[in-house]
Design a protein around this motif. Structure first.
Motif, PDB file in Angstrom:
ATOM      1  N   THR A 121       8.518 -29.386  12.822  1.00 58.46           N
ATOM      2  CA  THR A 121       9.334 -30.175  11.901  1.00 58.46           C
ATOM      3  C   THR A 121      10.466 -29.383  11.260  1.00 58.46           C
ATOM      4  O   THR A 121      11.436 -29.974  10.804  1.00 58.46           O
ATOM      5  N   GLY A 122      10.320 -28.070  11.185  1.00 61.49           N
ATOM      6  CA  GLY A 122      11.292 -27.245  10.481  1.00 61.49           C
ATOM      7  C   GLY A 122      11.084 -27.253   8.976  1.00 61.49           C
ATOM      8  O   GLY A 122      11.851 -26.659   8.231  1.00 61.49           O
ATOM      9  N   PHE A 123      10.025 -27.922   8.512  1.00 65.16           N
ATOM     10  CA  PHE A 123       9.729 -27.951   7.082  1.00 65.16           C
ATOM     11  C   PHE A 123       9.156 -26.603   6.653  1.00 65.16           C
ATOM     12  O   PHE A 123       8.444 -25.944   7.405  1.00 65.16           O
ATOM     13  N   VAL A 124       9.435 -26.233   5.410  1.00 59.78           N
ATOM     14  CA  VAL A 124       8.904 -24.996   4.845  1.00 59.78           C
ATOM     15  C   VAL A 124       7.381 -25.068   4.830  1.00 59.78           C
ATOM     16  O   VAL A 124       6.795 -26.078   4.441  1.00 59.78           O
ATOM     17  N   LYS A 125       6.752 -23.984   5.275  1.00 58.83           N
ATOM     18  CA  LYS A 125       5.294 -23.928   5.392  1.00 58.83           C
ATOM     19  C   LYS A 125       4.649 -23.262   4.179  1.00 58.83           C
ATOM     20  O   LYS A 125       3.614 -23.688   3.696  1.00 58.83           O
ATOM     21  N   LYS A 126       5.281 -22.171   3.687  1.00 61.46           N
ATOM     22  CA  LYS A 126       4.687 -21.385   2.603  1.00 61.46           C
ATOM     23  C   LYS A 126       5.802 -20.747   1.789  1.00 61.46           C
ATOM     24  O   LYS A 126       6.763 -20.236   2.340  1.00 61.46           O
ATOM     25  N   LEU A 127       5.657 -20.790   0.448  1.00 57.76           N
ATOM     26  CA  LEU A 127       6.612 -20.138  -0.440  1.00 57.76           C
ATOM     27  C   LEU A 127       5.871 -19.347  -1.502  1.00 57.76           C
ATOM     28  O   LEU A 127       4.829 -19.779  -1.993  1.00 57.76           O
TER      29      LEU A 127
ATOM     30  N   TRP B 290      15.607 -39.846   1.527  1.00 63.14           N
ATOM     31  CA  TRP B 290      14.853 -38.747   2.110  1.00 63.14           C
ATOM     32  C   TRP B 290      15.498 -38.288   3.414  1.00 63.14           C
ATOM     33  O   TRP B 290      15.877 -39.100   4.255  1.00 63.14           O
ATOM     34  N   THR B 291      15.631 -36.964   3.553  1.00 64.97           N
ATOM     35  CA  THR B 291      16.031 -36.326   4.813  1.00 64.97           C
ATOM     36  C   THR B 291      15.209 -35.050   4.931  1.00 64.97           C
ATOM     37  O   THR B 291      14.534 -34.645   3.971  1.00 64.97           O
ATOM     38  N   ALA B 292      15.271 -34.393   6.072  1.00 69.89           N
ATOM     39  CA  ALA B 292      14.564 -33.120   6.240  1.00 69.89           C
ATOM     40  C   ALA B 292      15.109 -32.086   5.253  1.00 69.89           C
ATOM     41  O   ALA B 292      14.355 -31.281   4.704  1.00 69.89           O
ATOM     42  N   GLU B 293      16.410 -32.113   4.986  1.00 68.71           N
ATOM     43  CA  GLU B 293      17.008 -31.186   4.020  1.00 68.71           C
ATOM     44  C   GLU B 293      16.453 -31.445   2.616  1.00 68.71           C
ATOM     45  O   GLU B 293      16.092 -30.502   1.900  1.00 68.71           O
ATOM     46  N   VAL B 294      16.347 -32.713   2.240  1.00 69.92           N
ATOM     47  CA  VAL B 294      15.794 -33.073   0.930  1.00 69.92           C
ATOM     48  C   VAL B 294      14.329 -32.633   0.853  1.00 69.92           C
ATOM     49  O   VAL B 294      13.879 -32.129  -0.178  1.00 69.92           O
TER      50      VAL B 294
END
Length: 91
Positions: A56-62, A20-24
């Motif tokens: 976090t830079g994680f995607v919030k909404k798609l 696991w990474t932020a990219e993953v």
């Protein structure tokens, strides 16, 4: 006029995530919504902006291909048992 990057290009290779990474995490979110990665999302959605959690830079909404939406937590959603399912593409 030639361009070194082709927005319609297919990935050169694909491998599975090993850890696991932020990219993953973000790839997991794009793939859950039906896209290969951020590049494909932008291409399909004609440059739509991607909402990300600032902390976090994680995607919030798609937006899925059927125009419904996925909303994601600011916390990790890709659990250890799902990491091997994530495809990592090289362009």
């Amino acid at each position: 006029m030639s361009c070194t990057t082709d927005n319609n290009s297919k990935p050169k290779s694909m491998s599975r995530a090993k850890g696991w990474t932020a990219e993953v995490e973000n790839l997991f979110r794009f793939q859950q919504a039906g896209y290969r990665d951020e590049l494909e999302y932008i291409q399909v959605k004609q440059g739509a902006s991607i909402d990300k959690w600032p902390e976090t830079g994680f995607v919030k909404k798609l937006q899925r291909r059927d125009n419904t939406f996925y909303y994601y937590s600011r916390k990790r959603e890709c659990q250890d048992h799902d990491v091997h399912k994530v495809k990592v593409y090289v362009h």
